[in-house]
Write a protein that holds these residues in place. Structure first.
Motif, PDB file in Angstrom:
ATOM      1  N   ASN A  27       1.093   4.128  -2.657  1.00 36.67           N
ATOM      2  CA  ASN A  27       0.923   5.688  -2.466  1.00 36.67           C
ATOM      3  C   ASN A  27       2.064   6.515  -3.201  1.00 36.67           C
ATOM      4  OD1 ASN A  27      -1.378   5.824  -1.064  1.00 36.67           O
ATOM      5  ND2 ASN A  27      -0.291   6.160   1.030  1.00 36.67           N
ATOM      6  N   GLU A  73       2.601  14.490   1.147  1.00 38.32           N
ATOM      7  CA  GLU A  73       2.475  13.344   1.541  1.00 38.32           C
ATOM      8  C   GLU A  73       3.431  12.280   1.374  1.00 38.32           C
ATOM      9  OE1 GLU A  73      -1.223  11.413   0.570  1.00 38.32           O
ATOM     10  OE2 GLU A  73      -2.472  13.375   0.707  1.00 38.32           O
ATOM     11  N   SER A 109       0.790  -1.228  -0.059  1.00 38.18           N
ATOM     12  CA  SER A 109       0.022   0.072   0.002  1.00 38.18           C
ATOM     13  C   SER A 109       0.833   1.206  -0.083  1.00 38.18           C
ATOM     14  CB  SER A 109      -1.247  -0.083   1.265  1.00 38.18           C
ATOM     15  OG  SER A 109      -0.281   0.381   2.441  1.00 38.18           O
ATOM     16  N   ASP A 161       1.166   7.062  -6.813  1.00 34.99           N
ATOM     17  CA  ASP A 161       0.201   8.102  -7.094  1.00 34.99           C
ATOM     18  C   ASP A 161       0.970   9.367  -7.033  1.00 34.99           C
ATOM     19  OD1 ASP A 161      -1.441   5.935  -7.368  1.00 34.99           O
ATOM     20  OD2 ASP A 161      -2.420   6.335  -5.201  1.00 34.99           O
ATOM     21  N   LYS A 202       0.030  16.013  -3.189  1.00 32.71           N
ATOM     22  CA  LYS A 202       0.371  14.731  -3.063  1.00 32.71           C
ATOM     23  C   LYS A 202       2.057  14.725  -2.555  1.00 32.71           C
ATOM     24  CE  LYS A 202      -2.632  11.133  -2.958  1.00 32.71           C
ATOM     25  NZ  LYS A 202      -2.986   9.755  -3.519  1.00 32.71           N
TER      26      LYS A 202
END
Lengths: 181, 267
Positions: free
Chosen positions: B23, B57, B19, B26, B54
């Motif tokens: 991320n 992040e 995961s 992305d 993003k």
């Protein structure tokens, strides 16, 4: 043991940095010292008086390790001898160097001792006799450079221990040693 | 059938990584989009909006991973080679991800060089350790700019930032070799250690016979050839080595001149 003719070469003659002028002062001082000693020893054993920088000099290259001195290095080592009074430049261009493995003063003393030891006081010898005569055979005087010999004799003359008689022609000079005086 | 035991833990780890990877992907896509938009419109506001969505992040995630990795590596000292290898890959990868918020002229204003200097000192300490405590300034420039990704700094800015280190209490310093080559090194870096390694290198049987070239030293010490040459010349200047210039090029030998006794040269 590596040899050059009948001259025994030291082990460091095969050490490549020995043939490169060292840029660091302390290392170079040591290198110069080793070269000075080796040049004097070699010239003395081979009775070499003049080193010409333009011509090949056996001591300045080592074919075994494919190294030889640069012109600059030769000049540095010989100049160090010149500074110590163990050599003299014979021209302004520093192309030829007279090696004094005995200083003129030492040569003068050597001649005096030779004369004393052989009972030649008050004798007359020609310069050629000293250089290649029977009496001097086997001594350092055999084959001595004419210029060096004349300077040693002149020194003796100045001290009143010898007299030089001039002959009629240029190569007819007589020296009379008299160490008793 | 319920999954239990070690297998369950492994699978959970696996899922967590997957995961996280998703991320990141992305985030990269977002970044790509932002680059595209940069080329299309010159409006700064849009770019920064895109970047912050993003990208931030992603940076946070990367930072978290780095922290985790660091704690892991200190906790398990008896990990096997494969793990070490993958950790190394991860480290390299994280380094290439870059810096969370690079200092720019816009954000720092008049304090630009000062802040740049501090960030550079923070950033460079890890790669510097890995490089053995010393890096050429050129390499630092490449590495740091690569970590920034965008908003690259100029060589002048880097030099100015490095020269400001003198005033700050940072663990790194700028050093200039006699030849003019500039490097940065950790303050704890000592030349003695390097000299000892060079000295032992030069006393190996092969080196005694043929000497060492800067590239030999670079290979053995694991540093850039330019830097290795500086080290060799430094070692020469304090009398450990001496040089041999021949058609083969410049080589260095262990200094034997002081070992030779002028009174007995045949020993």
């Amino acid at each position: 043991m590596q040899r050059l003719g009948d001259f025994r070469l030291p082990p460091f003659f095969n050490y490549p940095p020995y043939f490169t002028l060292q840029p660091v002062r302390e290392t170079r001082e040591k290198q110069v010292q080793l070269w000075k000693d080796l040049i004097l020893d070699y010239c003395r054993s081979q009775k070499i008086y003049i080193i010409s920088l333009e011509e090949d000099f056996p001591l300045f290259s080592n074919p075994k390790i494919e190294r030889s001195l640069s012109h600059e290095a030769k000049e540095v080592f010989l100049a160090a001898l010149v500074n110590e009074g163990r050599a003299e430049w014979m021209d302004k261009g520093h192309k030829k160097c007279l090696i004094l493995w005995l200083r003129i003063q030492d040569w003068a003393n050597y001649i005096l001792n030779f004369v004393k030891d052989n009972g030649l006081e008050d004798n007359v010898m020609t310069v050629e006799e000293i250089r290649s005569g029977i009496e001097t055979r086997g001594t350092e005087l055999a084959g001595i450079d004419r210029g060096v010999l004349m300077r040693a004799l002149k020194l003796l003359e100045q001290k009143g221990k010898a007299a030089i008689f001039k002959g009629s022609s240029a190569d007819d000079e007589d020296a009379k040693e008299n160490p008793a005086l | 059938m319920p999954v239990v035991g070690v297998f369950a833990i492994l699978r959970m780890e696996q899922e967590a990584w997957e995961s996280a990877g998703q991320n990141l992907q992305d985030a990269f896509q977002d970044l790509n989009a932002s680059f595209l938009s940069t080329t299309k419109c010159s409006n700064d506001l849009i770019i920064s909006a895109c970047k912050f969505s993003k990208a931030k992040e992603m940076m946070e995630l990367a930072e978290k991973m780095r922290q985790k990795l660091l704690t892991n590596s200190s906790a398990q000292s008896n990990s096997n080679d494969e793990e070490l290898g993958s950790k190394q890959d991860m480290q390299d990868w994280l380094l290439s991800v870059g810096i969370v918020s690079p200092v720019t002229k816009e954000t720092a204003g008049a304090l630009y060089h000062q802040q740049l200097s501090r960030q550079l000192a923070d950033y460079i300490s890890i790669p510097l350790e890995q490089a053995g405590g010393m890096m050429a300034l050129v390499d630092v420039y490449c590495l740091y700019n690569r970590a920034r990704g965008t908003d690259l700094i100029s060589p002048e800015d880097l030099l100015q930032a490095c020269s400001l280190w003198e005033k700050f209490d940072v663990p790194v310093m700028l050093r200039k070799f006699d030849s003019g080559v500039k490097v940065i090194q950790t303050k704890t870096h000592s030349d003695d250690e390097v000299f000892a390694r060079i000295s032992s290198l030069a006393q190996k049987a092969d080196a005694l016979k043929k000497g060492i070239s800067p590239s030999d030293a670079a290979f053995t010490l694991g540093i850039a050839p330019g830097l290795a040459k500086e080290h060799l010349q430094n070692a020469e200047s304090i009398g450990i080595l001496c040089r041999d210039v021949s058609p083969d090029g410049l080589r260095f030998y262990i200094n034997l001149f002081n070992e030779i006794d002028p009174q007995n040269i045949y020993l």
